[in-house]
Every structure is written in structure tokens, then in C-alpha cells.
Design an enzyme around this catalytic site. Structure first.
Site, PDB file in Angstrom:
ATOM      1  N   ILE A 162       0.812  -1.298  -0.229  1.00  0.00           N
ATOM      2  CA  ILE A 162      -0.046   0.306   0.417  1.00  0.00           C
ATOM      3  C   ILE A 162       1.394   1.460   0.197  1.00  0.00           C
ATOM      4  O   ILE A 162       0.493   2.082  -0.553  1.00  0.00           O
ATOM      5  CB  ILE A 162      -0.597   0.268   1.305  1.00  0.00           C
ATOM      6  CG1 ILE A 162      -1.850   0.850   0.946  1.00  0.00           C
ATOM      7  CG2 ILE A 162      -0.297   0.090   2.521  1.00  0.00           C
ATOM      8  CD1 ILE A 162      -3.046   0.932   1.855  1.00  0.00           C
ATOM      9  N   GLY A 219       3.566  -4.220  11.770  1.00  0.00           N
ATOM     10  CA  GLY A 219       2.573  -4.371  10.299  1.00  0.00           C
ATOM     11  C   GLY A 219       2.595  -3.346   9.065  1.00  0.00           C
ATOM     12  O   GLY A 219       3.389  -2.801   8.432  1.00  0.00           O
ATOM     13  N   VAL A 220       1.304  -2.746   8.781  1.00  0.00           N
ATOM     14  CA  VAL A 220       1.100  -1.801   7.632  1.00  0.00           C
ATOM     15  C   VAL A 220       1.220  -0.381   8.358  1.00  0.00           C
ATOM     16  O   VAL A 220       2.125   0.333   7.587  1.00  0.00           O
ATOM     17  CB  VAL A 220      -0.158  -2.120   7.074  1.00  0.00           C
ATOM     18  CG1 VAL A 220      -1.153  -1.726   8.021  1.00  0.00           C
ATOM     19  CG2 VAL A 220      -0.237  -1.214   5.778  1.00  0.00           C
ATOM     20  N   ASP A 221       1.417  -0.054   9.605  1.00  0.00           N
ATOM     21  CA  ASP A 221       1.436   0.732  10.417  1.00  0.00           C
ATOM     22  C   ASP A 221       3.060   1.053  10.544  1.00  0.00           C
ATOM     23  O   ASP A 221       3.311   2.826  10.097  1.00  0.00           O
ATOM     24  CB  ASP A 221       0.590   0.888  11.799  1.00  0.00           C
ATOM     25  CG  ASP A 221       1.018   2.074  12.488  1.00  0.00           C
ATOM     26  OD1 ASP A 221       1.021   2.868  11.604  1.00  0.00           O
ATOM     27  OD2 ASP A 221       0.414   1.909  13.066  1.00  0.00           O
ATOM     28  N   SER A 269      -7.251  -4.912  10.496  1.00  0.00           N
ATOM     29  CA  SER A 269      -7.386  -5.990  11.776  1.00  0.00           C
ATOM     30  C   SER A 269      -7.438  -7.427  11.886  1.00  0.00           C
ATOM     31  O   SER A 269      -6.959  -8.130  12.386  1.00  0.00           O
ATOM     32  CB  SER A 269      -8.878  -6.116  12.018  1.00  0.00           C
ATOM     33  OG  SER A 269      -9.434  -4.887  12.975  1.00  0.00           O
ATOM     34  N   GLY A 313      -4.620  -8.522  10.423  1.00  0.00           N
ATOM     35  CA  GLY A 313      -2.690  -9.251  10.285  1.00  0.00           C
ATOM     36  C   GLY A 313      -2.763  -9.234  12.276  1.00  0.00           C
ATOM     37  O   GLY A 313      -3.546 -10.084  12.843  1.00  0.00           O
ATOM     38  N   TYR A 370      -4.396  -7.848  15.077  1.00  0.00           N
ATOM     39  CA  TYR A 370      -5.133  -8.196  15.523  1.00  0.00           C
ATOM     40  C   TYR A 370      -6.121  -9.145  15.539  1.00  0.00           C
ATOM     41  O   TYR A 370      -7.459  -9.230  15.891  1.00  0.00           O
ATOM     42  CB  TYR A 370      -6.476  -6.632  15.182  1.00  0.00           C
ATOM     43  CG  TYR A 370      -5.555  -5.345  15.929  1.00  0.00           C
ATOM     44  CD1 TYR A 370      -4.894  -5.516  16.607  1.00  0.00           C
ATOM     45  CD2 TYR A 370      -6.413  -4.331  15.282  1.00  0.00           C
ATOM     46  CE1 TYR A 370      -3.873  -4.293  17.527  1.00  0.00           C
ATOM     47  CE2 TYR A 370      -5.700  -3.277  16.119  1.00  0.00           C
ATOM     48  CZ  TYR A 370      -5.063  -2.954  16.975  1.00  0.00           C
ATOM     49  OH  TYR A 370      -4.041  -1.922  18.028  1.00  0.00           O
TER      50      TYR A 370
HETATM   51  P1  ADP Z   1      -3.885  -5.351  12.349  1.00  0.00           P
HETATM   52  O1  ADP Z   1      -3.094  -4.567  13.914  1.00  0.00           O
HETATM   53  O2  ADP Z   1      -5.366  -3.706  11.987  1.00  0.00           O
HETATM   54  O3  ADP Z   1      -4.199  -6.292  12.692  1.00  0.00           O
HETATM   55  P2  ADP Z   1      -1.525  -5.583  10.403  1.00  0.00           P
HETATM   56  O4  ADP Z   1      -0.757  -4.335   9.899  1.00  0.00           O
HETATM   57  O5  ADP Z   1      -1.497  -6.781  11.587  1.00  0.00           O
HETATM   58  O6  ADP Z   1      -2.777  -4.482  11.403  1.00  0.00           O
HETATM   59  O7  ADP Z   1      -2.304  -5.675   9.125  1.00  0.00           O
HETATM   60  C1  ADP Z   1      -3.618  -5.706   8.253  1.00  0.00           C
HETATM   61  C2  ADP Z   1      -3.080  -6.057   6.937  1.00  0.00           C
HETATM   62  O8  ADP Z   1      -2.128  -5.334   6.457  1.00  0.00           O
HETATM   63  C3  ADP Z   1      -2.679  -7.429   7.183  1.00  0.00           C
HETATM   64  O9  ADP Z   1      -3.302  -8.106   5.803  1.00  0.00           O
HETATM   65  C4  ADP Z   1      -1.607  -6.701   6.528  1.00  0.00           C
HETATM   66  O10 ADP Z   1      -1.112  -8.512   5.501  1.00  0.00           O
HETATM   67  C5  ADP Z   1      -1.556  -6.141   5.743  1.00  0.00           C
HETATM   68  N1  ADP Z   1      -0.189  -5.491   5.120  1.00  0.00           N
HETATM   69  C6  ADP Z   1       0.897  -5.748   6.346  1.00  0.00           C
HETATM   70  N2  ADP Z   1       1.623  -5.040   5.233  1.00  0.00           N
HETATM   71  C7  ADP Z   1       1.074  -4.342   4.291  1.00  0.00           C
HETATM   72  C8  ADP Z   1       1.570  -3.634   3.297  1.00  0.00           C
HETATM   73  N3  ADP Z   1       2.375  -3.017   3.116  1.00  0.00           N
HETATM   74  N4  ADP Z   1       0.912  -3.039   2.558  1.00  0.00           N
HETATM   75  C9  ADP Z   1      -0.773  -3.327   2.338  1.00  0.00           C
HETATM   76  N5  ADP Z   1      -0.542  -4.616   3.380  1.00  0.00           N
HETATM   77  C10 ADP Z   1       0.130  -4.576   4.676  1.00  0.00           C
END
Ligand code: ADP
Length: 356
Positions: free
Chosen positions: A10, A31-33, A116, A118, A120
Site C-alpha cells: 500500500i 505491520g502495515v502501520d 484488523s 493481521g 489484531y
Molecule cells: P491489524 O493490527 O489491524 O491487524 P496489521 O498491520 O497487522 O494490522 O495487518 C493488517 C493487514 O495489512 C494484514 O492483512 C497485513 O497482511 C496487511 N499489510 C501488512 N503490510 C502491508 C503493506 N505494506 N501493504 C498492504 N497491506 C499490508
């Protein structure tokens, strides 16, 4: 295309806003954050510090700094606790509030991760269902005109409806002519590119041997279709479709009227962008892509012979050596005209999506 499922990272997307699945402190995480903060640079964290956190289900916006996206919309999804603690409502709110914030910022395009799904721990199939249905409800509203992307980071975690996947696999085993598609990849690349052939030809998800799933589809499907087409006396709609003097654009507009649909109802159902629809409406000789014709065939709920006639108008035909065609054919035969479902299936089978 108003709604698209795409795979990738993303942080690389050139859209007006990307959504961050943040935690309630908004001070960064994994994760994505973590990926978003790394790509945006330290100024993102500085701005986040001024926001005083964010409650679950709510959303706040910052600039995108070093990201290609102009804005980051930070939302907090629920932590999965078994499904009886309001998780679904909170997840819907996270999507909806992010979309409302994107609209407030006049964004024309916004990309979501699977919130959520990942750390969560929200079950991935349910997280997908909530994501798609909430985005869809938003886009179905007359005033919402935006491109929304759902980004799947890890394709293996994309959980498509198991039952439907099995049914489509069975139909493909009986109907899809993989050898021919491979041949056409080398012989006619341009044709393949026109509708999903290239990505289709690289994947070989299905063994050609029969399995228990194929028992559902044991009938000789191809013969079935031919018989059906021959038996069905052409109705008025089909006759009209065969009218050679009428262009694709004219046929489309006439059929929308004859179905008693509003234009916006039809292009939204077809997952077609409003601007493209205006172009088709104003250009009597508009030459659509095959995906566009099929998208409208689905929106108009045409049956198979009607779909074939509609495609012929634009110089196309359904082909059993094209996996995407066979998947769309499966849905039309089963009178399942749910474009979002069709696109989920096409994504699950690594094919180009319908709409434009
Ligand atoms: P949460 O805490 O809300 O579960 P996560 O970051 O652990 O958030 O995961 C949320 C989703 O984002 C997961 O499906 C994970 O595979 C996805 N994700 C992780 N990194 C990226 C990225 N760089 N781009 C898009 N999606 C991502």
C-alpha cells in the site's frame, strides 16, 4: 473502476489517500502501520503526536509526507475477541469513517489494507466480507463517486468463499481449455492482454484430473450451453441485440431503459466509472473493452445468449480458452449477477477484474 482488489504494498500506491490500520495511540506499530511510517518519514509521527490518539472504529487524517499518497487516514480496527464483542460493527465503522474522511478531503482515490486481519486477529474471510460489503454500501450511495482499492499484501491470506471456489474450480475443470489458452498466449498476445489472458496463462491452479468437486459439474457443460442457446427462441431483446445498425452505445442505453434502470444504478452495478459511462453515452461509436461489455452484461442481468449477442456488437466473443471468460460464464449461467462477488472470484483465480 470504482472498486478494485489489488495485490501489493500500500505504501507504493499513487492514490489520494491510503488508510493505515493503526493502534489507538497513533504512535506507530508493526505491520502495515510500521511500513507506512517508514515510507512516510519522521514527519508523519510528528503530526500523529498532535492528534491525541484515535478510538477504535474512528478515523483521523494526516498528510502523506514522503509517500506517493497525499493523505494518510489512520483508523483503528477492533482486536478479535471471538466475535461477540461488537467487532463487526467496529470494523464496519473503521471502513465507513475512513471513507467519509476521504470524501471530506475530496479524495478521488483511496486504498485500504485489510484492517484488523493481521496481528489484531480478525478471521481473514470475515474481514474480507466486512471490507467489501462496507465499501460497496458506501459506493452504492448516489453521492459517492470515488475509486476504492482493497490492497492484499500477501495473496496467500486472501480467503475467498471456499464453497464458491470449489464450484468454480469444478466448472473450470470441465469447461476451461487451458491448452488453447497457452497456445493463444504465444500466438496472440494482444488478444490475451485484452482480457486477462496473460495473468491467466501463467497460473495452473487446477489439475485436469477429476476430483470430488467436479462431481457437481459432471454434465458436459459445453454441449449444455449449445443446446440451451439453440433451444431458446430469440426473444425481443436478443433480436434487438442482433440489429446490426445499432451500435454498442445505442444498444446499452436502450437496454438500460427497457430494464427500467437509472443510468447511475447501471454503471454502479457494473463497477464502471461515471466518467467512462458519460463517454459511452455521448459517443455513439464508442469501442468498449471486453471487460466493459461483460460488466454491463452482468449489470443488465443478461443471460448467456444475450451476453454473447451483446459481446458480438463490440466485436468480442466468450471463449472457453480464456479462464476469465469461463469464470464470468459460470456466474451468468448461475444467474449470480453480483459484480463484487465476480471480481473477488476473478482475483482469487488471478484474473483481471471486470469494470473500468
Ligand atoms: P491489524 O493490527 O489491524 O491487524 P496489521 O498491520 O497487522 O494490522 O495487518 C493488517 C493487514 O495489512 C494484514 O492483512 C497485513 O497482511 C496487511 N499489510 C501488512 N503490510 C502491508 C503493506 N505494506 N501493504 C498492504 N497491506 C499490508
Amino acid at each position: 473502476m470504482p472498486f478494485r482488489i489489488v495485490s501489493g504494498d500500500i505504501t507504493k500506491l499513487r492514490v489520494d489517500a491510503i488508510v493505515n490500520a493503526a493502534n489507538s495511540s497513533l504512535l506507530g506499530g508493526g505491520g502495515v502501520d510500521g511500513a507506512i511510517h517508514r515510507a512516510a518519514g519522521p514527519r508523519l509521527l510528528e503530526e500523529c503526536r498532535t492528534l491525541n490518539g484515535c478510538r477504535t472504529g474512528e478515523a483521523k487524517v494526516t498528510l502523506g509526507y514522503d509517500l506517493p499518497a497525499k493523505f494518510v487516514i489512520h483508523t483503528v480496527g477492533p482486536i478479535w475477541q471471538g466475535g461477540h464483542c461488537g467487532e463487526e460493527e467496529l470494523l464496519r465503522s473503521a471502513y465507513r469513517n475512513s471513507l467519509l474522511l476521504a470524501r471530506e478531503k475530496h479524495c478521488e482515490s483511496v486504498a485500504f489494507p485489510m484492517i484488523s486481519a493481521g496481528v489484531y486477529g480478525y478471521p481473514k474471510d470475515q474481514a474480507l466480507e466486512v471490507a467489501v460489503s462496507t465499501i460497496r454500501a458506501f459506493l452504492d450511495e448516489e453521492e459517492n463517486d470515488m475509486e476504492v482499492l482493497l490492497v492484499i499484501f500477501d495473496r496467500g491470506s486472501f480467503r475467498f468463499d471456499v464453497h464458491l471456489y470449489s464450484e468454480i474450480s469444478g466448472y473450470l475443470r470441465n469447461t476451461y481449455d487451458e491448452e488453447k489458452e497457452r497456445g493463444s498466449f504465444f500466438g496472440d498476445v494482444a488478444k490475451s492482454v485484452a482480457f486477462g489472458g496473460v495473468s491467466g496463462s501463467r497460473c495452473s491452479l487446477f489439475s485436469r484430473s477429476k476430483s470430488t468437486f467436479s462431481a457437481n459439474c459432471e454434465s458436459a457443460v459445453r454441449e449444455d450451453i449449445d443446446e440451451e442457446a439453440a433451444a431458446a427462441a430469440p426473444n425481443d431483446l436478443r433480436k434487438a441485440l442482433e440489429n446490426l445498425d445499432e451500435s454498442f452505445s445505442q444498444a446499452l442505453l436502450r437496454m438500460i431503459d427497457s430494464k427500467g434502470m437509472k443510468d447511475s444504478e447501471c454503471y454502479k452495478k457494473a463497477n464502471i466509472d461515471r466518467k467512462l459511462f458519460s463517454k459511452i453515452r455521448s459517443d455513439i461509436n464508442y469501442r468498449p473493452s471486453k471487460q466493459t461489455v461483460l460488466a454491463f452484461a452482468v449489470a443488465l442481468e443478461l443471460d448467456l445468449p444475450e451476453t454473447e449477442a451483446f459481446l458480438r456488437k463490440a466485436g468480442f466473443a466468450l471463449s472457453h480458452s480464456n479462464k476469465a471468460d469461463v469464470i464470468v460464464e459460470y456466474f451468468i449461467r448461475n444467474k449470480n449477477y453480483d459484480m463484487y462477488r465476480i471480481n473477488e472470484a476473478l482475483f482469487a483465480f488471478d484474473q483481471n477484474l471486470l469494470g473500468a
